[in-house]
Design an enzyme around this catalytic site. Structure first.
Site, mmCIF file in Angstrom:
data_model
loop_
_atom_site.group_PDB
_atom_site.id
_atom_site.type_symbol
_atom_site.label_atom_id
_atom_site.label_comp_id
_atom_site.label_asym_id
_atom_site.label_seq_id
_atom_site.Cartn_x
_atom_site.Cartn_y
_atom_site.Cartn_z
ATOM 1 N N GLU A 7 0.755 -1.409 0.025
ATOM 2 C CA GLU A 7 -0.145 0.150 0.125
ATOM 3 C C GLU A 7 0.798 1.383 -0.186
ATOM 4 O O GLU A 7 0.409 2.363 0.467
ATOM 5 C CB GLU A 7 -0.815 -0.039 1.312
ATOM 6 C CG GLU A 7 -0.104 -0.105 2.603
ATOM 7 C CD GLU A 7 0.153 -1.140 3.138
ATOM 8 O OE1 GLU A 7 0.589 -1.297 4.537
ATOM 9 O OE2 GLU A 7 0.229 -2.122 2.314
ATOM 10 N N HIS A 21 -8.288 -4.091 -1.030
ATOM 11 C CA HIS A 21 -7.265 -3.982 0.236
ATOM 12 C C HIS A 21 -6.316 -2.730 0.128
ATOM 13 O O HIS A 21 -6.290 -1.997 1.270
ATOM 14 C CB HIS A 21 -6.803 -5.191 0.193
ATOM 15 C CG HIS A 21 -6.124 -5.550 1.496
ATOM 16 N ND1 HIS A 21 -6.627 -6.105 2.704
ATOM 17 C CD2 HIS A 21 -4.677 -5.245 1.974
ATOM 18 C CE1 HIS A 21 -5.821 -6.221 3.711
ATOM 19 N NE2 HIS A 21 -4.528 -5.383 3.365
ATOM 20 N N GLU A 22 -5.762 -2.631 -0.895
ATOM 21 C CA GLU A 22 -4.766 -1.697 -0.901
ATOM 22 C C GLU A 22 -5.149 -0.298 -0.945
ATOM 23 O O GLU A 22 -4.591 0.710 -0.385
ATOM 24 C CB GLU A 22 -3.718 -1.893 -1.997
ATOM 25 C CG GLU A 22 -3.027 -3.173 -2.215
ATOM 26 C CD GLU A 22 -2.357 -3.590 -0.950
ATOM 27 O OE1 GLU A 22 -2.017 -3.067 0.003
ATOM 28 O OE2 GLU A 22 -2.299 -5.040 -0.951
ATOM 29 N N HIS A 59 -5.992 0.720 2.723
ATOM 30 C CA HIS A 59 -4.907 0.995 3.610
ATOM 31 C C HIS A 59 -4.795 2.569 3.429
ATOM 32 O O HIS A 59 -3.968 3.135 4.658
ATOM 33 C CB HIS A 59 -3.700 0.459 2.890
ATOM 34 C CG HIS A 59 -3.549 -0.880 3.768
ATOM 35 N ND1 HIS A 59 -3.119 -0.927 5.093
ATOM 36 C CD2 HIS A 59 -3.329 -2.335 3.161
ATOM 37 C CE1 HIS A 59 -3.082 -2.364 5.277
ATOM 38 N NE2 HIS A 59 -2.953 -3.021 4.528
ATOM 39 N N GLU A 105 -3.998 -4.082 9.690
ATOM 40 C CA GLU A 105 -4.662 -5.094 8.767
ATOM 41 C C GLU A 105 -6.106 -5.500 8.966
ATOM 42 O O GLU A 105 -6.904 -5.717 8.140
ATOM 43 C CB GLU A 105 -3.921 -6.325 8.692
ATOM 44 C CG GLU A 105 -2.181 -5.946 8.119
ATOM 45 C CD GLU A 105 -2.463 -5.329 6.717
ATOM 46 O OE1 GLU A 105 -3.360 -5.603 6.021
ATOM 47 O OE2 GLU A 105 -1.195 -4.800 6.289
ATOM 48 N N ASP A 119 9.649 -10.717 9.474
ATOM 49 C CA ASP A 119 9.436 -11.515 8.255
ATOM 50 C C ASP A 119 8.810 -13.078 8.569
ATOM 51 O O ASP A 119 8.167 -13.399 7.788
ATOM 52 C CB ASP A 119 10.708 -11.625 7.479
ATOM 53 C CG ASP A 119 11.053 -10.157 7.054
ATOM 54 O OD1 ASP A 119 10.264 -9.336 6.769
ATOM 55 O OD2 ASP A 119 12.333 -10.006 6.325
ATOM 56 N N TYR A 129 -4.734 -10.212 10.007
ATOM 57 C CA TYR A 129 -5.698 -9.586 9.063
ATOM 58 C C TYR A 129 -7.171 -10.227 9.574
ATOM 59 O O TYR A 129 -8.014 -9.720 9.531
ATOM 60 C CB TYR A 129 -5.137 -10.409 7.737
ATOM 61 C CG TYR A 129 -4.131 -9.825 6.892
ATOM 62 C CD1 TYR A 129 -4.080 -8.959 5.913
ATOM 63 C CD2 TYR A 129 -2.929 -10.095 7.302
ATOM 64 C CE1 TYR A 129 -2.951 -8.319 5.215
ATOM 65 C CE2 TYR A 129 -1.790 -9.610 7.021
ATOM 66 C CZ TYR A 129 -1.476 -8.626 5.741
ATOM 67 O OH TYR A 129 -0.796 -8.231 5.239
#
Length: 562
Positions: A239, A263-264, A267, A286, A343, A351
């Site tokens: 995003e 979704h993006e 954001h 999220e 990560d 989410y």
């Protein structure tokens, strides 16, 4: 050279002791100045994944309110974890190299010396000099271009981002890019080989933006462009403000396209405008973004469609919990991330567990319209700031002050600080899912696939087709596995599928596909070594984050510095 941003003035509030600490990772710092005067600097001890602190001592005393510009001259490392440098052969055009960045969560420090925490927000301005046959774009408004006065073969692109944002949203791409207008405030960018297809696929962008504005309030970032990256980009989307990054798998028939872009776009409000203060509170970014994305789907499609997507999300959550283990603290909605490599902690938990909580509260508080009123008000109140779960919860109780009795009955500890699945499973409308289940049952019962034709799937939407295929995948794990002509393949130990699976795992680098494909071939005993061999051959061409995580999946020795 490797240093795309060789001089990056860093404006910041400085501590009263006249020291400034910035995060760096594998940066070669050659000089630091403060208001033009040389400043002393030292690099601290290197941490295994967090990098090295850069300690700067100012050459003068500070008075309150004094404006100081600290300028750091530095070079990035070829191995910078935020950057992927592609050779011409790794691009669609095959003629020019390509660079892209991916800073979330804590990789910006390998590209820019910065306070690499979402608690800090800043505007930014950049000038990028590139060979004139290439184009630079950033997560900012384009602010003109001019020939490089120091080198006639280069061009300087200027950018400005006037809206304060966390540094994980700084992004840069340099390549043989073209663009097409797809709306009054939107362009799509990619290599010329993809640009027309991308313009067609993303033609609904303005409708989605308007729908989102109707739900969440005005879009404050000015431009909303989409950049389609080369295949090695590790995520479905990112995003970055003014310039959403998208995987090219969306153009290759990955029919989650509308959900990824919704979704993006979402954001732009939840994440970019209201931001988690630390990564422990990532669900604030999220969970709310998934909630808003599905509200956009509700407006553009139907409530049944939203319910169908929510059911799919619950299944994704179940998979993540199974992968981590139901007692793993990383499945907490608010996990403890002390000394955790972010990560490796990434999953669908923030989410989908986040969405499940918001959906549960929606049901308790009086339905989607009522709860969306809260979400919009929450965005207005906390815009331009970074917040914690406690601040969110305090405002929830303030906004619904007449329903505090109901809110007090929510088991907050079970939702927030307990691993595993949520304490409440919502009852979603299964109308759209039932058609997929019925077809899957027929398919697995009837051995003769000659009884099926395209008529059987004609009434299913593309989202339902994806669900039908994922149901088939689950069937493959049952003792009565259907024959290999189903192509669902590696899990069924169908050997012909192994080369196809490894080809897909290496021709694109979206982690959602690459990691499971490598894992399944690795788990197929006969091809265990082949999976490792193919990974080692392709490792250098993979995105650094992807390569690192696949190496861990395949138990290949991994040195973070390589």
């Amino acid at each position: 050279g490797r240093a795309v941003l060789p001089h990056f003035p860093f404006l910041s509030s400085l501590s009263p002791s006249y020291h400034q600490t910035l995060d760096t990772k594998d940066l070669k710092v050659s000089k630091v100045t403060a208001n033009g005067q040389a400043a002393k600097f030292t690099l601290g001890a290197k941490h295994s994944f967090m990098g090295t602190p850069l300690e700067i001592t100012l050459p003068f005393d500070l008075s309150r309110g004094q404006h100081v510009i600290v300028e750091v001259t530095y070079e990035t490392a070829p191995s910078a974890s935020a950057l992927q440098w592609l050779t011409p052969e790794q691009t669609a055009g095959k003629k020019h190299p390509y660079l892209f960045s991916q800073c979330q969560a804590t990789h910006c420090r390998s590209m820019v010396p910065c306070q690499d925490t979402p608690a800090m927000k800043h505007t930014y301005y950049a000038q990028v000099s590139v060979p004139k046959e290439l184009v630079a774009v950033m997560s900012a408004l384009r602010d003109g271009e001019e020939p490089d006065p120091q080198d006639s073969s280069r061009i300087i692109y200027r950018f400005r981002q006037p809206v304060p944002m966390p540094c994980y949203l700084i992004a840069i791409v340099v390549g043989a890019l073209e663009s097409r207008e797809i709306g009054p405030r939107s362009r799509v960018w990619s290599e010329k080989e993809f640009v027309d297809k991308a313009a067609y696929e993303f033609s609904e962008t303005e409708t989605m933006l308007k729908t989102a504005e109707g739900l969440a309030g005005p879009y404050v970032w000015g431009q909303y462009d989409i950049l389609v990256l080369p295949p090695s980009f590790p995520y479905g989307g990112m995003e970055n403000p003014c310039l959403t990054f998208a995987t090219p798998t969306l153009l290759a028939g990955d029919r989650s396209l509308s959900s990824v872009i919704a979704h993006e776009i979402s954001h732009s409000w939840t994440g970019n405008l209201v931001t988690n203060k630390t990564w422990e509170h990532f669900w604030l970014n999220e969970g709310h973004t998934v909630y808003l994305e599905r509200m956009i789907g509700r407006s553009m499609e139907s409530e049944q469609f939203r319910q169908f997507k929510a059911m799919g999300g619950w299944k994704d959550l179940q998979e993540s919990v199974n992968t981590f283990g139901a007692n793993n603290p990383l499945t907490n909605l608010v996990p403890n991330l002390n000394e955790v490599d972010l990560d490796e902690a990434f999953s669908s938990v923030p989410y989908e567990k986040g969405f499940s909580l918001l959906y549960h509260l929606e049901e308790l508080m009086g339905g989607p319209e009522v709860f969306m009123g809260f979400v919009k008000s929450y965005i207005q109140l906390f815009s331009y700031s970074s917040i914690t779960t406690e601040e969110w919860k305090h405002y929830l109780f303030t906004y619904f002050k007449n329903k505090v009795g109901i809110l007090n009955k929510v088991d907050w500890n079970a939702w927030m600080y307990t691993p595993g699945m949520p304490p409440v499973k919502p009852q979603y409308d299964s109308t759209m899912a039932d058609a997929c289940i019925a077809l899957c049952k027929r398919w697995t019962k009837e051995g003769d696939l000659g009884n099926f034709s395209e008529v059987d799937v004609k009434t299913l939407s593309t989202h339902q087709l994806i669900e039908f295929l994922s149901l088939l995948l689950q069937e493959v794990d049952t003792p009565h596995s259907p024959p290999p002509h189903m192509c669902l393949c590696v899990i069924s130990k169908w050997e012909d599928a192994v080369p196809m699976a490894l080809k897909m795992a290496t021709e694109q680098g979206r982690m959602k596909f690459t990691r499971p494909l490598f894992k399944e071939v690795y788990n197929f005993d006969k091809y265990h070594e082949e999976a490792v061999r193919v990974f080692i051959v392709h490792r250098a061409a993979m995105h650094p984050v992807t390569a690192n995580l696949v190496a861990k999946d395949l138990k290949v020795d991994t040195d973070k510095s390589t």
